[in-house]
Scaffold this motif. Structure first.
Motif, PDB file in Angstrom:
ATOM      1  N   ASP A  33     112.525 -63.536  90.513  1.00  0.00           N
ATOM      2  CA  ASP A  33     113.014 -63.497  91.892  1.00  0.00           C
ATOM      3  C   ASP A  33     112.017 -64.248  92.763  1.00  0.00           C
ATOM      4  O   ASP A  33     110.824 -63.921  92.766  1.00  0.00           O
ATOM      5  N   ASN A  34     112.497 -65.235  93.483  1.00  0.00           N
ATOM      6  CA  ASN A  34     111.591 -66.088  94.257  1.00  0.00           C
ATOM      7  C   ASN A  34     112.275 -66.498  95.553  1.00  0.00           C
ATOM      8  O   ASN A  34     112.768 -67.615  95.693  1.00  0.00           O
ATOM      9  N   HIS A  35     112.320 -65.567  96.503  1.00  0.00           N
ATOM     10  CA  HIS A  35     112.958 -65.811  97.794  1.00  0.00           C
ATOM     11  C   HIS A  35     111.890 -66.235  98.799  1.00  0.00           C
ATOM     12  O   HIS A  35     110.998 -65.453  99.143  1.00  0.00           O
ATOM     13  N   LEU A  36     111.995 -67.471  99.276  1.00  0.00           N
ATOM     14  CA  LEU A  36     111.072 -68.010 100.271  1.00  0.00           C
ATOM     15  C   LEU A  36     111.906 -68.429 101.479  1.00  0.00           C
ATOM     16  O   LEU A  36     112.690 -69.371 101.392  1.00  0.00           O
ATOM     17  N   ILE A  37     111.737 -67.731 102.612  1.00  0.00           N
ATOM     18  CA  ILE A  37     112.619 -67.903 103.757  1.00  0.00           C
ATOM     19  C   ILE A  37     111.832 -68.412 104.961  1.00  0.00           C
ATOM     20  O   ILE A  37     110.831 -67.812 105.371  1.00  0.00           O
ATOM     21  N   ASP A  48     102.810 -76.522 100.091  1.00  0.00           N
ATOM     22  CA  ASP A  48     102.086 -76.291  98.835  1.00  0.00           C
ATOM     23  C   ASP A  48     103.028 -76.299  97.634  1.00  0.00           C
ATOM     24  O   ASP A  48     102.961 -75.444  96.751  1.00  0.00           O
ATOM     25  N   ASN A  49     103.937 -77.248  97.612  1.00  0.00           N
ATOM     26  CA  ASN A  49     104.906 -77.402  96.516  1.00  0.00           C
ATOM     27  C   ASN A  49     105.873 -76.233  96.397  1.00  0.00           C
ATOM     28  O   ASN A  49     106.499 -76.042  95.349  1.00  0.00           O
ATOM     29  N   ARG A  50     106.005 -75.468  97.448  1.00  0.00           N
ATOM     30  CA  ARG A  50     106.960 -74.352  97.476  1.00  0.00           C
ATOM     31  C   ARG A  50     107.998 -74.627  98.558  1.00  0.00           C
ATOM     32  O   ARG A  50     107.643 -74.951  99.702  1.00  0.00           O
ATOM     33  N   ARG A  51     109.261 -74.462  98.217  1.00  0.00           N
ATOM     34  CA  ARG A  51     110.349 -74.788  99.141  1.00  0.00           C
ATOM     35  C   ARG A  51     110.811 -73.523  99.868  1.00  0.00           C
ATOM     36  O   ARG A  51     111.306 -72.575  99.235  1.00  0.00           O
ATOM     37  N   PHE A  52     110.658 -73.507 101.184  1.00  0.00           N
ATOM     38  CA  PHE A  52     111.089 -72.396 102.019  1.00  0.00           C
ATOM     39  C   PHE A  52     112.448 -72.735 102.620  1.00  0.00           C
ATOM     40  O   PHE A  52     112.624 -73.769 103.275  1.00  0.00           O
ATOM     41  N   ILE A  53     113.419 -71.829 102.388  1.00  0.00           N
ATOM     42  CA  ILE A  53     114.817 -72.077 102.741  1.00  0.00           C
ATOM     43  C   ILE A  53     115.111 -71.542 104.145  1.00  0.00           C
ATOM     44  O   ILE A  53     114.684 -70.442 104.515  1.00  0.00           O
ATOM     45  N   SER A  54     115.856 -72.299 104.914  1.00  0.00           N
ATOM     46  CA  SER A  54     116.279 -71.853 106.241  1.00  0.00           C
ATOM     47  C   SER A  54     117.169 -70.624 106.139  1.00  0.00           C
ATOM     48  O   SER A  54     117.997 -70.518 105.228  1.00  0.00           O
ATOM     49  N   ASP A  55     116.997 -69.694 107.070  1.00  0.00           N
ATOM     50  CA  ASP A  55     117.860 -68.497 107.086  1.00  0.00           C
ATOM     51  C   ASP A  55     119.104 -68.704 107.947  1.00  0.00           C
ATOM     52  O   ASP A  55     119.801 -67.736 108.263  1.00  0.00           O
ATOM     53  N   SER A  56     119.369 -69.935 108.313  1.00  0.00           N
ATOM     54  CA  SER A  56     120.552 -70.219 109.126  1.00  0.00           C
ATOM     55  C   SER A  56     121.787 -70.530 108.286  1.00  0.00           C
ATOM     56  O   SER A  56     122.887 -70.678 108.824  1.00  0.00           O
TER      57      SER A  56
END
Length: 474
Positions: A33-37, A48-56
């Motif tokens: 599980d890897n939720h990045l918001i 840092d090579n981690r993709r943070f997803i928009s909460d829109s």
């Protein structure tokens, strides 16, 4: 003394047993599980090579978007990190619900960075945060400090969701958040059993995985700051300078430029990165005499809570085996007598960790010390420590911040007068928590040796292998 010797002998046998197991995986950690918001943003952002997803997006875990407002920093610094230039504002109770594929311990990180937007100063926000039924923050405010505040929790998830609630402290207040991370923790990062340090009592503490934990200190002893970019599990480790209370003349920093040997069951790169195990602080004797002093670190903590104290060790100071013997203390109590790193790892530069649980303390200070034992050798090392992590454990009402349980926080809206509810609800929360505690202790008595298992997907490690971790019974 007899109790201490018996305790040390028991610990040595336990750790030696688990030090014989196969090599842990050295591969990069990839959580199930890897939720990045990125909250309030309209675009995804990579840091840092981690993709943070928009909460829109329509598939966002935000369940009550009609009661929230996305905000953008109207005057960002040219040096600011993009994910901190947006935020989600909550004027009414709102929540995120994250789908969970694999039950177990999850890391939850909440990032708060106040800025000015739409005539609002986010530093004036005051709100509560609940995570899976635990009170993580109560009447929280970042204040006028413009630095980013990151709160990290370890939460056991045994359902298909991790739910995070944001509740304004009262009508007219509001809450906000910039970034949310919900990540599967590495297997056995939080073992179920630790040792309760409480005077001369020799007790195990069973049920650590089911406790809610908040990281309050994570220290790289004798070394520089370690950033999330240099940590497999994206943690921050800060230097120990401000916490070290011993005379600096009695200790020195050690740096190791060789290879760390993760060949025993005690610590993997997920437990502690190379940057922690390759640095240490040691206390050494001179002139052929053993110094009768300890290295001591003092950490500010909140009163009225138990704390999980994880101490990291790696012998990077010796030129051969068998040269280091020292005692370990927590809050002045002897936690481990005559710790002999060689007998545990059977090789140099091989890390392991030990978990202790401190008893409730009213002083507001948690002390960790290492120092010589009667087996310490002349011209040798009197003690060594590589890293310390201190995690607050939830109290009897399921809170990490205050004495009101999550249910009453939700029920207090819209009145927002939680203080007036204390006499009424404290008893209800306490009754429910005591019932849960009695059930846990009953289960613990049925299975007092609740050993944690190594990850079964590690090549060459069978499902019956335990980790090299100090264990005990509550």
């Amino acid at each position: 003394m007899e109790t201490h010797l018996r305790r040390a002998h028991t610990f040595s046998l336990l750790i030696l047993t688990f030090s014989l197991f196969s090599t842990l995986s050295l591969s990069t950690f990839s959580p199930t599980d890897n939720h990045l918001i990125s909250c309030g943003s309209t675009v995804d952002t990579t840091v840092d090579n981690r993709r943070f997803i928009s909460d829109s997006y329509a598939e966002s875990p935000l369940l009550s978007s009609e009661q929230t407002t996305p905000l953008t920093n109207q005057n960002p610094s040219p040096y600011s990190i993009q994910i901190y230039n947006s935020a989600r504002l909550f004027k009414k109770p709102s929540k995120y619900a994250f789908e969970i594929k694999e039950p177990g311990t999850h890391m939850v990180r909440l990032h708060f960075h106040a800025f000015l937007s739409s005539n609002l100063d986010l530093s004036d926000a005051q709100f509560h945060v609940l995570v899976n039924g635990y009170v993580a923050l109560s009447n929280f405010s970042v204040g006028k400090v413009r630095d980013t505040v990151v709160k990290e929790y370890f939460i056991w998830a045994d359902s298909d969701k991790v739910v995070i609630n944001f509740v304004p402290a009262k009508k007219g207040n509001y809450g906000f958040v910039n970034v949310i991370e919900v990540i599967s923790a590495p297997k056995d990062l939080i073992a179920d059993v630790g040792f309760l340090v409480n005077g001369n009592k020799d007790e195990k503490f069973v049920g650590l995985t089911k406790q809610a934990l908040e990281t309050v200190h994570r220290i790289n002893v004798g070394g520089p700051k370690v950033t999330p970019f240099n940590d497999t599990v994206w943690r921050t480790w800060i230097p120990d300078y401000e916490f070290l209370k011993s005379s600096k003349d009695l200790s020195k920093q050690m740096y190791f430029d060789g290879r760390i040997h993760y060949q025993y069951g005690g610590a993997s790169r997920e437990v502690g990165p190379d940057f922690v195990y390759k640095t240490a602080r040691v206390i050494t004797n001179t002139n052929g005499s053993v110094l009768n002093v300890n290295m001591t670190w003092e950490f500010p903590v909140d009163e009225g809570y138990k704390y999980l104290v994880r101490m990291h060790f790696c012998d990077i100071a010796s030129i051969s085996l068998g040269l280091i013997h020292f005692n370990v203390y927590v809050n002045g109590y002897l936690a481990y007598e005559d710790l002999d790193l060689s007998s545990i790892t059977d090789t140099l530069a091989s890390p392991f960790y030990v978990d202790f649980v401190s008893a409730d303390d009213s002083s507001g200070v948690l002390r960790v010390s290492v120092g010589p034992t009667n087996k310490t050798m002349a011209y040798g090392v009197d003690g060594i420590l590589n890293g310390v992590e201190i995690m607050k454990m939830n109290n009897s009402v399921g809170s990490l911040d205050g004495k009101i349980c999550a249910g009453m926080v939700l029920k207090s809206w819209p009145r927002g007068n939680i203080g007036a509810l204390v006499p009424i609800v404290a008893g209800v929360c306490l009754f429910l928590s005591l019932a849960a505690l009695m059930h846990r202790r009953t289960v613990g008595r049925r299975n007092p040796a609740a050993w944690s298992k190594l990850p079964t997907e590690v090549p060459g490690v069978g499902s019956n292998h335990g980790n090299q971790h100090l264990s005990g019974k509550a």
